[in-house]
Scaffold this active site. Structure first.
Site, PDB file in Angstrom:
ATOM      1  N   ARG A  82     -34.825-133.448 -55.863  1.00 31.86           N
ATOM      2  CA  ARG A  82     -35.011-132.140 -55.222  1.00 31.86           C
ATOM      3  C   ARG A  82     -33.835-131.924 -54.274  1.00 31.86           C
ATOM      4  O   ARG A  82     -33.615-132.721 -53.353  1.00 31.86           O
ATOM      5  CB  ARG A  82     -36.345-132.108 -54.477  1.00 31.86           C
ATOM      6  N   ASN A 158     -38.554-123.487 -49.238  1.00 35.69           N
ATOM      7  CA  ASN A 158     -39.171-124.653 -48.618  1.00 35.69           C
ATOM      8  C   ASN A 158     -40.081-124.249 -47.471  1.00 35.69           C
ATOM      9  O   ASN A 158     -39.686-123.475 -46.594  1.00 35.69           O
ATOM     10  CB  ASN A 158     -38.082-125.591 -48.082  1.00 35.69           C
ATOM     11  N   GLU A 159     -41.302-124.749 -47.481  1.00 31.92           N
ATOM     12  CA  GLU A 159     -42.244-124.569 -46.363  1.00 31.92           C
ATOM     13  C   GLU A 159     -42.117-123.185 -45.755  1.00 31.92           C
ATOM     14  O   GLU A 159     -41.778-123.019 -44.571  1.00 31.92           O
ATOM     15  CB  GLU A 159     -42.019-125.669 -45.327  1.00 31.92           C
ATOM     16  N   HIS A 226     -47.046-130.490 -49.303  1.00 33.69           N
ATOM     17  CA  HIS A 226     -46.304-131.508 -48.572  1.00 33.69           C
ATOM     18  C   HIS A 226     -47.297-132.311 -47.743  1.00 33.69           C
ATOM     19  O   HIS A 226     -48.070-131.742 -46.964  1.00 33.69           O
ATOM     20  CB  HIS A 226     -45.254-130.844 -47.673  1.00 33.69           C
ATOM     21  N   TYR A 228     -47.989-134.933 -44.977  1.00 31.23           N
ATOM     22  CA  TYR A 228     -47.591-135.704 -43.804  1.00 31.23           C
ATOM     23  C   TYR A 228     -48.849-136.005 -42.978  1.00 31.23           C
ATOM     24  O   TYR A 228     -49.845-136.457 -43.516  1.00 31.23           O
ATOM     25  CB  TYR A 228     -46.511-134.955 -43.022  1.00 31.23           C
ATOM     26  N   GLU A 255     -43.361-133.113 -51.124  1.00 33.47           N
ATOM     27  CA  GLU A 255     -42.790-133.932 -50.053  1.00 33.47           C
ATOM     28  C   GLU A 255     -43.881-134.838 -49.511  1.00 33.47           C
ATOM     29  O   GLU A 255     -45.051-134.442 -49.445  1.00 33.47           O
ATOM     30  CB  GLU A 255     -42.253-133.110 -48.878  1.00 33.47           C
ATOM     31  N   TRP A 284     -39.656-137.485 -49.349  1.00 38.27           N
ATOM     32  CA  TRP A 284     -38.640-137.051 -48.397  1.00 38.27           C
ATOM     33  C   TRP A 284     -38.181-138.264 -47.596  1.00 38.27           C
ATOM     34  O   TRP A 284     -39.011-138.949 -47.013  1.00 38.27           O
ATOM     35  CB  TRP A 284     -39.193-135.981 -47.454  1.00 38.27           C
TER      36      TRP A 284
END
Length: 538
Positions: A82, A158-159, A226, A228, A255, A284
């Site tokens: 990516r 992205n995001e 993503h 986290y 991610e 990531w």
């Protein structure tokens, strides 16, 4: 992730044991060229399933490192990279630069996911641009992408939203972006990121993804979550993945890391579940992180021979890239298995109770694989959309059934390449009347955590009678405006604001004074501090 990073943000056959309310055929591949969506999978032009296993490279900030980085990423087993691009928030990557990146990806036999980073944190972070602006960027470099549909996935932005409310919201803005991309002539597989810095803690993408998918005339959009700090428990990870599986929508983990400033993501569950469920993941990131999150570098100073602990984990660890990655077929990867497994044997039902049953059947065989296939199990009446198990089997236990109810269960075999047996085996059985074993129970509920518009509750069920019980049911009412997001260690049904939670197979039998616990997460309006209080147990 931004350059300085933000705070939030085969050989063996596998089992896919799935319970759904109605037997549904898999969605067909749509008329798209190159990489495309087929059901919940990503497939190549020849129909071979492509399961993403790769990492992100920060090209927009470290263009001079790209040549060596892509070679290093490939050398460690990845099949996808990516690539961070910018249209002007950082040094702009023009059409010539993008064409060079695509050429280098192809030279290294890597599928190329190109993402526009300019949208990161829009509405919350200064300098972020809209998804509409991101589409303008893609149109400006379209000449470098046309004809590359077999090799390139376009991650539109992205995001693209932070945590602040903006207009238009994620659903509207993403739908518009996908529509503009198609109207501009892009035939590529499109990828769209979740809001809330990619983590979708408000469940906007989860709850409205179907409308975005259906707005794409090619039905060729994959959703990216993503993971986290929001995803620091197995329950949260599984609940999110379950939601997309139940909706039959394609999802990748676009991610994730092994730690982060907003919490400690459960990377072991992320990777294990991605493997078990056939979900792609992209970690990531390769190198170059700053702002206090340098621990997310996989290698030191872009050197593939200098793996960090995170790099060792994602490349060489259990369920990691080296263990699970397969090169794309377009680069010469293994010819896809197109032979379906045989029909499994007719199931038999045993240990039938008022709330469950055990099914077993003779194993299917698979000439195109290792000989034993996994199974899809579809239950018609009274079902909840829950998948059981994660390994090849010819027996399952159903739970959460209704007493005195007839069930028809269809068993189909599915091999590791996704081929499904041409027909299914059927068993019919009726659950017994009655409930538990004569004991009584009490409930103790504890609010474990709360935030602005949500909370998590743990519910403890205790058998206070003198006899054992073989099942329990807890009922409670959600306050007005509250919705149940997910639950664990219980089968739940919701009618309006009323919630019924029943035991699952492993926690229903309680001796006198023994206890079992389940939990749930709910959302509520901002400023509301109420939680359920009227728990009853039977």
């Amino acid at each position: 992730m931004t350059q300085r990073l933000r705070t939030a943000g085969g050989a063996l056959l596998s089992l896919l044991a799935l319970l759904v309310s109605m037997l549904a055929a898999a969605s067909p591949a749509h008329a798209a060229v190159g990489l495309r969506v087929s059901g919940t999978d990503i497939v190549e032009a020849n129909g071979s399933t492509f399961l993403m296993r790769g990492v992100s490279h920060p090209h927009a900030w470290y263009a001079s490192q790209t040549t060596s980085s892509l070679a290093g990423i490939k050398s460690l087993g990845a099949n996808v990279v990516r690539v961070v691009l910018s249209g002007g928030r950082w040094p702009a990557n023009n059409a010539a630069d993008v064409a060079n990146v695509v050429a280098q990806c192809k030279a290294n036999r890597l599928i190329c996911v190109l993402e526009n980073h300019d949208t990161t944190g829009y509405g919350e972070q200064s300098g972020a641009v809209t998804l509409d602006a991101a589409v303008n960027y893609w149109i400006s470099v379209q000449s470098a992408l046309t004809g590359q549909e077999n090799y390139v996935v376009i991650n539109i932005g992205n995001e693209p939203f932070g945590n602040n409310a903006v207009t238009p919201n994620w659903t509207q803005a993403t739908t518009s972006a996908v529509t503009r991309m198609r109207n501009a002539g892009f035939q590529h597989l499109l990828m769209v990121d979740a809001p809330n810095w990619g983590q979708d803690w408000g469940f906007t993408m989860r709850d409205t993804a179907a409308s975005v998918f259906n707005a794409d005339p090619q039905h060729n959009t994959v959703f990216s979550i993503h993971m986290y700090g929001v995803f620091d428990t197995a329950a949260e990870i599984n609940a999110y993945l379950d939601a997309f599986r139940t909706a039959r929508l394609p999802l990748v983990i676009g991610e994730f890391g092994d730690m982060h400033s907003d919490g400690n993501p459960d990377e072991d569950t992320i990777m294990a579940q991605a493997r078990a469920r056939g979900v792609g993941y992209i970690g990531w990131s390769w190198s170059g992180n700053g702002g206090g999150v340098e621990y997310l570098d996989m290698v030191t100073n872009f050197n593939a021979a200098s793996l960090t602990p995170w790099g060792q984990r994602i490349f060489n660890g259990a369920d990691g890239i080296k263990q699970t990655s397969r090169e794309a077929a377009i680069f010469g990867g293994t010819t896809p298995d197109t032979t379906p497994p045989t029909r499994p044997g007719t199931p038999t039902a045993s240990a039938v109770t008022s709330s469950g049953a055990t099914l077993s059947w003779t194993a299917s065989t698979d000439a195109g694989g290792s000989g034993l296939a996994g199974y899809d199990v579809y239950r018609e009446q009274g079902a909840t959309d829950t998948r059981l198990g994660q390994s090849t089997t010819n027996s399952i236990t159903l739970t959460g059934l209704t007493p005195s109810t007839q069930y028809q269960v269809y068993v189909r075999a599915r091999d590791g390449a996704g081929n499904v047996s041409p027909d299914s085996a059927l068993v019919t059985f009726t659950t017994t009347a009655g409930g538990g074993g004569g004991g009584t129970c009490t409930v103790n509920a504890t609010t474990q955590s709360q935030w602005g518009n949500g909370y998590v509750v743990e519910v403890k069920v205790t058998n206070t009678g003198t006899a054992g019980i073989t099942g329990w049911t807890v009922k409670f009412t959600l306050p007005p405006g509250h919705t149940l997001s997910n639950a664990w260690n219980a089968q739940t049904t919701v009618s309006g604001q009323s919630v019924t939670a029943r035991n699952v197979s492993y926690n229903g039998t309680l001796a006198p004074n023994a206890s079992a616990s389940f939990g749930f997460q709910a959302s509520r309006p901002d400023g509301d501090t109420k939680v359920p209080t009227d728990y009853t147990c039977s």
